[in-house]
Design a protein around this motif. Structure first.
Motif, PDB file in Angstrom:
ATOM      1  N   GLY A  38      48.518  18.721  30.293  1.00  0.00           N
ATOM      2  CA  GLY A  38      49.580  19.531  30.875  1.00  0.00           C
ATOM      3  C   GLY A  38      49.971  20.720  30.031  1.00  0.00           C
ATOM      4  O   GLY A  38      50.723  21.585  30.489  1.00  0.00           O
ATOM      5  N   GLY A  39      49.454  20.786  28.799  1.00  0.00           N
ATOM      6  CA  GLY A  39      49.746  21.927  27.938  1.00  0.00           C
ATOM      7  C   GLY A  39      51.055  21.809  27.196  1.00  0.00           C
ATOM      8  O   GLY A  39      51.729  20.779  27.213  1.00  0.00           O
ATOM      9  N   PHE A  40      51.437  22.882  26.514  1.00  0.00           N
ATOM     10  CA  PHE A  40      52.665  22.912  25.744  1.00  0.00           C
ATOM     11  C   PHE A  40      53.880  22.784  26.658  1.00  0.00           C
ATOM     12  O   PHE A  40      53.855  23.198  27.825  1.00  0.00           O
ATOM     13  N   SER A  41      54.949  22.221  26.116  1.00  0.00           N
ATOM     14  CA  SER A  41      56.226  22.184  26.819  1.00  0.00           C
ATOM     15  C   SER A  41      56.873  23.563  26.762  1.00  0.00           C
ATOM     16  O   SER A  41      56.515  24.403  25.922  1.00  0.00           O
ATOM     17  N   HIS A  46      55.089  28.018  23.610  1.00  0.00           N
ATOM     18  CA  HIS A  46      54.531  28.241  24.946  1.00  0.00           C
ATOM     19  C   HIS A  46      54.779  29.670  25.400  1.00  0.00           C
ATOM     20  O   HIS A  46      53.886  30.337  25.952  1.00  0.00           O
ATOM     21  N   SER A  47      55.970  30.180  25.181  1.00  0.00           N
ATOM     22  CA  SER A  47      56.311  31.543  25.602  1.00  0.00           C
ATOM     23  C   SER A  47      55.472  32.574  24.861  1.00  0.00           C
ATOM     24  O   SER A  47      55.016  33.563  25.452  1.00  0.00           O
ATOM     25  N   LEU A 244      58.718  39.269  29.451  1.00  0.00           N
ATOM     26  CA  LEU A 244      59.823  38.803  30.290  1.00  0.00           C
ATOM     27  C   LEU A 244      59.396  37.639  31.167  1.00  0.00           C
ATOM     28  O   LEU A 244      60.140  36.668  31.348  1.00  0.00           O
ATOM     29  N   ALA A 245      58.187  37.725  31.716  1.00  0.00           N
ATOM     30  CA  ALA A 245      57.688  36.644  32.566  1.00  0.00           C
ATOM     31  C   ALA A 245      57.518  35.354  31.775  1.00  0.00           C
ATOM     32  O   ALA A 245      57.665  34.258  32.323  1.00  0.00           O
ATOM     33  N   ALA A 246      57.217  35.476  30.487  1.00  0.00           N
ATOM     34  CA  ALA A 246      56.987  34.294  29.664  1.00  0.00           C
ATOM     35  C   ALA A 246      58.274  33.526  29.378  1.00  0.00           C
ATOM     36  O   ALA A 246      58.239  32.316  29.124  1.00  0.00           O
ATOM     37  N   VAL A 247      59.392  34.214  29.417  1.00  0.00           N
ATOM     38  CA  VAL A 247      60.668  33.556  29.076  1.00  0.00           C
ATOM     39  C   VAL A 247      61.619  33.483  30.256  1.00  0.00           C
ATOM     40  O   VAL A 247      62.726  32.973  30.128  1.00  0.00           O
ATOM     41  N   LYS A 317      50.009  14.217  19.506  1.00  0.00           N
ATOM     42  CA  LYS A 317      50.639  13.756  18.266  1.00  0.00           C
ATOM     43  C   LYS A 317      51.024  14.889  17.311  1.00  0.00           C
ATOM     44  O   LYS A 317      51.792  14.663  16.371  1.00  0.00           O
ATOM     45  N   LEU A 318      50.490  16.090  17.521  1.00  0.00           N
ATOM     46  CA  LEU A 318      50.764  17.196  16.611  1.00  0.00           C
ATOM     47  C   LEU A 318      51.823  18.128  17.194  1.00  0.00           C
ATOM     48  O   LEU A 318      51.886  18.338  18.405  1.00  0.00           O
ATOM     49  N   ALA A 319      52.633  18.717  16.323  1.00  0.00           N
ATOM     50  CA  ALA A 319      53.608  19.713  16.758  1.00  0.00           C
ATOM     51  C   ALA A 319      52.874  20.932  17.305  1.00  0.00           C
ATOM     52  O   ALA A 319      51.760  21.258  16.878  1.00  0.00           O
ATOM     53  N   GLU A 320      53.499  21.604  18.265  1.00  0.00           N
ATOM     54  CA  GLU A 320      52.821  22.713  18.933  1.00  0.00           C
ATOM     55  C   GLU A 320      52.502  23.857  17.983  1.00  0.00           C
ATOM     56  O   GLU A 320      51.440  24.478  18.078  1.00  0.00           O
ATOM     57  N   TRP A 321      53.384  24.172  17.060  1.00  0.00           N
ATOM     58  CA  TRP A 321      53.097  25.234  16.095  1.00  0.00           C
ATOM     59  C   TRP A 321      51.943  24.836  15.180  1.00  0.00           C
ATOM     60  O   TRP A 321      51.131  25.686  14.773  1.00  0.00           O
ATOM     61  N   ALA A 322      51.849  23.533  14.870  1.00  0.00           N
ATOM     62  CA  ALA A 322      50.722  23.063  14.061  1.00  0.00           C
ATOM     63  C   ALA A 322      49.417  23.220  14.827  1.00  0.00           C
ATOM     64  O   ALA A 322      48.381  23.564  14.242  1.00  0.00           O
ATOM     65  N   VAL A 323      49.457  22.979  16.133  1.00  0.00           N
ATOM     66  CA  VAL A 323      48.263  23.148  16.973  1.00  0.00           C
ATOM     67  C   VAL A 323      47.819  24.605  16.960  1.00  0.00           C
ATOM     68  O   VAL A 323      46.625  24.909  16.844  1.00  0.00           O
TER      69      VAL A 323
END
Length: 375
Positions: A38-41, A46-47, A244-247, A317-323
C-alpha cells in the motif's frame, strides 16, 4: 536464421545520462511499495516523494523508450533487416521479462506495460510528427479525465487494512507463496497493467518517437537554447502545483497529473545543461543508463532480499525516512557499480537478453570495451 547485426554506432551520451538519472527517481517511488504494502502512509515522506518523484520519472523513461525506438529502426536499416520484426520480438521479450519480474520480485513492474505500449507504438510508427502528437494527446486526456473524476468522486484506490495484512504476510513468506500471491494480484489486475501501458506510457512513447525522428538529442545546438525556458516553466509553474497536490486533497490531483510531464522535462533540461558544463555528470549517470534494464531489475532484486521472505523480511518494519535513505544508498551503489561494469562489458545481462531477442542471435555480454559500445 540469424539476422545481420548492424555496424557500431556512437552512443548518445544524453540518452544514457537521462536514463541513469531517471533510475533514481523510479526506485524512490517503487521502494515505497516494495517496503510496505500500500506504500507510505500520509505524512511528510509520502508528500515529498509525491511532489518530487511520483509521475515524473516514468514519464522521462517512457520518452526515452520512444526515442530509442527510432534509433533501433535506423540500426535495422543499416543492417538491411526488418525493423518491425525486430521491434515485435523486443516487445514480446519485454513482456516476458515483465511477467517474471511481477511474479518473483515486484508487482509494480512497468516492463510488461512497456512491451504492450511498444507494440502499439510500432503500429503508429509511420505517423507524421504532428499527427503523432495529436494521437498522444488522446490517451493522456483519457487518463487525466479518469484521475480527475476519481478524485472528485472521492474514490479511494488504496488497500484496505485486511488487504494490507494479507499482502504483508505474503511478502514475508517463502518464495513460492509470495510468487503465487503476486501472480494472483497480476491476474486480477491485468487490465491495470494494460491501461498503464496504453494511457500513461504510450503518449510519452509517441512524443519520444517524434523527438527521435527529428534527432533532437543528437544535436545539442538545437535543444540547448530551449532548456532555460523548459526549466522556468517546470520549476515555477508545474512544481508548485505538484507540491500543493502532494499535501492537499481535491481538486488538485488532475492538474498535477497534467503538469507532471512539465516538471519531468525541467529535470531533464537540468541534466542536459549540466552535461554540457561538467563532464562528471556524464561519468556519474551515463554508465547506469547504458545498463538501465539490468539496474531496474537489480533494484527489485535488492529490495526483495531486504524486505521479503527471500531475505530479511523487513517489510513494514523500517521507518519511512530510513527506507528513503536506503533507496538513495542503493542507487548510489548502483551508479558506482555501473561505472565499473561498463568498462569491461558492452551490455548488462538483461540488455543481452533483449538484444538476443531483438536480433535473433546471441552476442557476448563482455570482453568489449566502453569505447566500443553501441546504441
Amino acid at each position: 536464421m540469424n539476422q545481420p547485426i548492424s555496424p557500431p554506432a556512437q552512443r548518445i551520451t544524453a540518452l544514457d545520462a537521462l536514463r541513469g538519472f531517471a533510475l533514481g527517481g523510479i526506485f524512490i517511488v517503487n521502494i515505497m511499495v516494495m517496503s510496505k504494502p500500500g506504500g507510505f502512509s500520509d505524512g511528510p515522506a509520502h508528500s515529498l516523494v509525491t511532489a518530487l518523484c511520483y509521475d515524473k520519472f516514468y514519464v522521462l523513461f517512457s520518452f526515452l523508450f520512444g526515442y530509442s525506438l527510432t534509433m533501433q529502426f535506423r540500426s535495422a536499416e543499416r543492417a538491411n533487416a526488418n525493423p518491425r520484426a525486430r521491434t515485435v520480438r523486443r516487445c514480446l521479450m519485454l513482456m516476458a521479462i515483465g511477467l517474471l519480474h511481477i511474479t518473483f520480485l515486484f508487482t509494480g513492474d512497468v516492463l510488461f506495460g512497456y512491451g504492450v505500449a511498444g507494440l502499439a507504438l510500432l503500429a503508429l510508427s509511420r505517423l507524421r510528427p504532428k499527427t503523432a502528437l495529436i494521437v498522444a494527446a488522446v490517451p493522456f486526456t483519457v487518463s487525466l479525465i479518469t484521475i480527475t473524476a476519481m478524485n472528485m468522486l472521492h474514490a479511494d484506490p488504496s488497500m484496505s487494512a485486511a488487504e494490507r495484512a494479507t499482502a504483508l504476510a505474503a511478502m514475508r513468506s517463502g518464495w513460492l507463496d509470495a510468487a503465487s500471491y503476486r501472480w494472483d494480484v497480476f491476474a486480477g489486475n491485468a487490465h491495470v497493467f494494460l491501461m498503464f501501458g496504453l494511457f500513461n506510457a504510450l503518449p510519452m512513447f509517441l512524443i519520444g518517437m517524434v523527438a527521435g525522428k527529428a534527432r533532437l538529442l543528437e544535436q545539442p545546438e538545437r535543444y540547448l537554447p530551449l532548456l532555460p525556458r523548459v526549466q522556468w516553466i517546470g520549476f515555477t509553474i508545474a512544481a508548485p502545483i505538484c507540491a500543493l497536490a502532494a499535501v492537499t486533497d481535491w481538486p488538485l490531483a488532475g492538474p498535477a497529473h497534467l503538469v507532471a510531464p512539465l516538471l519531468s522535462a525541467a529535470y531533464a533540461a537540468t541534466i542536459l545543461r549540466l552535461l554540457q558544463r561538467y563532464s562528471v555528470v556524464q561519468r556519474i549517470f551515463a554508465p547506469a543508463g547504458k545498463i538501465a534494464a539490468t539496474n531496474y531489475i537489480g533494484q527489485s532484486l535488492i529490495a526483495a532480499v531486504i524486505f521479503t521472505g527471500y531475505g530479511f523480511a523487513l517489510a513494514g518494519k523500517l521507518a519511512e525516512w530510513a527506507v528513503l535513505g536506503l533507496a538513495v544508498t542503493i542507487y548510489a551503489g548502483q551508479l558506482a557499480v555501473s561505472a565499473w561494469y561498463v568498462r569491461g562489458h558492452r551490455y548488462g545481462p538483461i540488455e543481452w537478453v533483449l538484444r538476443a531477442a531483438t536480433y535473433g542471435t546471441l552476442r557476448p555480454a563482455h570482453t568489449e570495451t566502453h569505447s566500443a559500445a553501441t546504441s
